[in-house]
Design an enzyme around this catalytic site. Structure first.
Site, PDB file in Angstrom:
ATOM      1  N   ARG A  53     -28.133  30.089  -7.940  1.00 37.62           N
ATOM      2  CA  ARG A  53     -28.861  29.504  -9.004  1.00 37.62           C
ATOM      3  C   ARG A  53     -27.749  29.440 -10.453  1.00 37.62           C
ATOM      4  O   ARG A  53     -27.086  30.232 -10.425  1.00 37.62           O
ATOM      5  CB  ARG A  53     -29.994  30.638  -9.219  1.00 37.62           C
TER       6      ARG A  53
ATOM      7  N   THR B 190     -34.383  18.219  -6.604  1.00 36.94           N
ATOM      8  CA  THR B 190     -34.073  19.052  -5.551  1.00 36.94           C
ATOM      9  C   THR B 190     -34.272  18.538  -4.167  1.00 36.94           C
ATOM     10  O   THR B 190     -34.717  17.528  -4.018  1.00 36.94           O
ATOM     11  CB  THR B 190     -35.166  20.153  -5.848  1.00 36.94           C
TER      12      THR B 190
ATOM     13  N   THR C 174     -30.631  22.331  -5.880  1.00 36.36           N
ATOM     14  CA  THR C 174     -31.171  21.381  -6.848  1.00 36.36           C
ATOM     15  C   THR C 174     -30.095  20.913  -8.040  1.00 36.36           C
ATOM     16  O   THR C 174     -29.459  21.818  -8.454  1.00 36.36           O
ATOM     17  CB  THR C 174     -32.471  21.891  -7.612  1.00 36.36           C
TER      18      THR C 174
ATOM     19  N   ASP D 164     -35.564  24.817 -16.725  1.00 35.13           N
ATOM     20  CA  ASP D 164     -36.466  25.787 -15.923  1.00 35.13           C
ATOM     21  C   ASP D 164     -36.650  27.238 -16.699  1.00 35.13           C
ATOM     22  O   ASP D 164     -37.475  27.744 -16.298  1.00 35.13           O
ATOM     23  CB  ASP D 164     -35.863  26.077 -14.640  1.00 35.13           C
TER      24      ASP D 164
ATOM     25  N   SER E 156     -37.133  29.957 -11.006  1.00 34.81           N
ATOM     26  CA  SER E 156     -37.055  28.612  -9.857  1.00 34.81           C
ATOM     27  C   SER E 156     -38.476  28.769  -9.139  1.00 34.81           C
ATOM     28  O   SER E 156     -39.113  29.728  -9.219  1.00 34.81           O
ATOM     29  CB  SER E 156     -36.016  28.565  -8.973  1.00 34.81           C
TER      30      SER E 156
ATOM     31  N   GLY F  13     -39.991  19.602  -5.374  1.00 36.80           N
ATOM     32  CA  GLY F  13     -41.153  19.175  -5.829  1.00 36.80           C
ATOM     33  C   GLY F  13     -41.577  20.013  -7.163  1.00 36.80           C
ATOM     34  O   GLY F  13     -42.737  20.164  -7.490  1.00 36.80           O
TER      35      GLY F  13
HETATM   36  O1  DON Z   1     -35.782  25.435  -9.309  1.00 38.96           O
HETATM   37  C1  DON Z   1     -36.682  24.870  -9.651  1.00 38.96           C
HETATM   38  O2  DON Z   1     -37.804  25.184  -9.413  1.00 38.96           O
HETATM   39  C2  DON Z   1     -36.661  23.298 -10.035  1.00 38.96           C
HETATM   40  N1  DON Z   1     -35.509  23.010 -10.851  1.00 38.96           N
HETATM   41  C3  DON Z   1     -36.853  22.331  -8.680  1.00 38.96           C
HETATM   42  C4  DON Z   1     -36.875  20.741  -9.021  1.00 38.96           C
HETATM   43  C5  DON Z   1     -37.341  19.913  -8.018  1.00 38.96           C
HETATM   44  O3  DON Z   1     -37.906  20.495  -7.197  1.00 38.96           O
HETATM   45  C6  DON Z   1     -37.373  18.455  -8.441  1.00 38.96           C
HETATM   46  N2  DON Z   1     -37.541  17.855  -7.504  1.00 38.96           N
HETATM   47  N3  DON Z   1     -38.549  17.223  -7.007  1.00 38.96           N
END
Ligand code: DON
Length: 563
Positions: free
Chosen positions: A98, A373, A391, A415, A444, A465
């Site tokens: 991450r 992502t 992502t 985030d 996340s 998502g």
């Molecule tokens: O880590 C996470 O939860 C977010 N950065 C994920 C972002 C994401 O899934 C965007 N795509 N659709």
């Protein structure tokens, strides 16, 4: 492995799946290896590694690096992610690569003088970027379990970057959607635009700077990205545009190997991602909450099933907002949150006659009260399995390509919870546990997951998502384990989503037939105004006879391959 007793219930579902448009490329079966990814060339590169005798980890690294070239919406060198691996000998572990907050930022960095959150600073351009973890992540995974050198696995990605490839309909659509954000940055326009418009389907995308960056990485390993020319390109861009990532931040980046979270559901073992993802904790918490109910006889898509799913989602997301953050910076009561007795206690608040009253986070055992992502899955002939979600956060991340290095930076700082109670771009809220601090990893929702039965993997899955990731994985697991759906139907089936706040149920077209919607309204549920897509799951099922079924979610342009 799968309950068949409600087989008749998913027949209408298969029809719905047909309407959702699963193509021939999106389902594949084979007895040896399988790869499913959000972009077909990257999936093919992973499968070629398996066919050439590489293992699932080798194939995952090759797929990852190819996605960094062919799927710039989310595939990346400039982002981060999580990878869950479970070897056929029973070894299971996770790699946390991450992104981290640069040392120079803190809880006040993204607040204006009047205390409001500066969303542009948090989401766009260099200020939105955390220190990238993906290159280090791939090296760590490979060093531990790989059998092929990084240079070999990176070669197809380097070739695709150097020689280019034809832009797909899906990439063209995403570029067109993001046009205004991308156009702001000359370094981004130079790659993804022709003149003043984004590349269109059928035009060639050539990325020579990215090819050179990949080459330096393939030859130099960690220092080939986190020092030297690539690091210099990043820090120069930061200095020029006012970002915070320094040479020291890059040199100090470390991957963390963490024990997977382990839980159980109806005789299956569930392995998933621990914090700093909230995915595994929330998934196990929801499965614990749902386990006593006979969801199979309530039937897929019925008002009672959706009511129970929603009640579980509300509680898990309330706890997510309260308790979850980077465990290296904030104590997270993980064991308490996934404890079955804690779920029993929370479940007492469920009502069957209507939606339960306004709820807040619970108090799990061990907790001290104080204050775009992409996912891919790989299984090899030996039964080794990899689930990897990676992502740069939003589609095309921060929108800014590192000049001279050819890759997009993430906008992962969003985030974090920049201010308690203020929603991020996914409407998710948080508090102290996920406050910004130097060197901290942002929370996340990514949920790479492997489901086992009798010590053997039966499902390998995950999804993008944003905040919807966890509920996407939950519903695919429930569709397979409770409703006995074959994987193509389980992935294609329309989904719902509730994240506690806002207090509305999101839904996909066909998820709520009129009768069900009416029944849920009588139970007190409120709905989002319009349907929206929920997740894009890339999954592999392994049957009792060893047959691998790979399914790419029809909601995106991915591909499933198997042999
Ligand atoms: O880590 C996470 O939860 C977010 N950065 C994920 C972002 C994401 O899934 C965007 N795509 N659709």
């Amino acid at each position: 492995m799968i309950a068949r007793r409600t087989a008749w219930l998913w027949v209408p579902l298969l029809l719905a799946a047909g309407r959702l448009g699963l193509t021939n490329d999106q389902v594949a079966t084979g007895r040896e290896g399988a790869v499913v990814a959000a972009e077909p060339m990257a999936a093919r590169i992973g499968l070629d590694v398996l066919l050439a005798g590489g293992n699932a980890v080798d194939a995952a690294v090759a797929t990852f690096l190819a996605l960094a070239v062919t799927h710039p919406q989310a595939g990346n060198l400039g982002g981060g992610g999580f990878l869950l691996v479970r070897l056929a000998d029973g070894t299971a572990t996770t790699f946390d690569f991450r992104e981290k907050a640069p040392a120079a930022v803190d809880a006040g960095t993204y607040l204006r003088a009047d205390g409001t959150v500066d969303e542009a600073l948090l989401r766009q351009g260099v200020t939105a970027a955390g220190v990238p973890g993906s290159p280090a992540g791939m090296l760590a995974v490979l060093e531990r379990f790989g059998t092929r050198p990084i240079a070999e696995l990176a070669a197809p990605a380097i070739r695709l970057a150097r020689e280019g490839f034809l832009v797909s309909r899906f990439l063209a659509e995403d570029l067109a959607d993001a046009q205004a954000d991308l156009a702001r940055h000359p370094s981004t326009r130079a790659i993804f635009f022709r003149g003043d418009r984004p590349l269109q389907a059928g035009e060639r995308l050539v990325q020579p700077d990215l090819a050179a960056t990949l080459q330096r990485f393939a030859q130099g390993g960690f220092d080939g990205f986190y020092a030297g020319d690539t690091a210099r390109a990043i820090t120069q861009q930061m200095q020029r545009d006012g970002g915070w990532i320094t040479a020291e931040d890059l040199a100090a980046y470390r991957v963390v190997e963490r024990a997977p979270l382990r839980g159980s559901y109806r005789g299956h073992e569930i392995l998933s991602m621990p914090p700093p993802s909230s995915g595994g904790v929330a998934l196990l918490q929801m499965l614990n909450l749902l386990e006593p109910y006979d969801l199979a006889s309530l039937g897929w898509g019925g008002s009672r099933s959706i009511h129970l799913l929603t009640e579980a989602m509300r509680r898990a997301y309330a706890d997510r907002a309260r308790w979850l953050g980077d465990p290296d910076h904030h104590e997270v009561p993980v064991a308490g949150l996934i404890d079955k007795e804690y779920a029993d206690r929370l479940r007492r608040g469920f009502r069957t006659d209507r939606i339960s009253d306004v709820i807040g986070p619970g108090l799990p055992p061990g907790a001290k009260e104080s204050d775009d992502t992409t996912h891919f899955s790989v299984v090899d002939a030996a039964g080794n399995a990899v689930a990897c979600t990676t992502t740069i956060n939003a589609t095309f991340g921060a929108g800014v390509v590192v000049e001279g290095a050819g890759f997009l930076l993430n906008n992962e700082m969003d985030d974090f919870s920049a201010k308690p109670g203020v929603p991020n771009q996914y409407g998710l809220i948080g508090g102290r546990a996920n406050a910004i601090a130097p060197g901290k990893r942002m929370l996340s929702s990514m949920t790479p997951t492997i489901v086992l039965r009798d010590g053997k993997p039966v499902l390998v899955l995950g999804s993008p998502g944003g905040g919807r990731i966890i509920n996407t994985v939950l519903q695919v697991v429930v569709n397979v384990l409770d409703h006995g759906m074959p994987l193509p139907a389980a992935v294609a089936a329309p989904r719902v989503h509730h994240q506690w706040k806002p207090e509305t149920l999101d839904w996909e077209p066909q998820a709520l037939v009129p009768d069900v919607r009416e029944a849920l309204t009588l139970l007190g549920h409120r709905f989002a105004e319009k349907p929206r897509p929920i997740g894009r799951c890339q999954a592999i099922a392994i049957g009792p006879d060893g047959l691998r079924t790979a399914v790419a979610d029809p909601r995106s342009g991915g591909a499933a391959l198997a042999y």
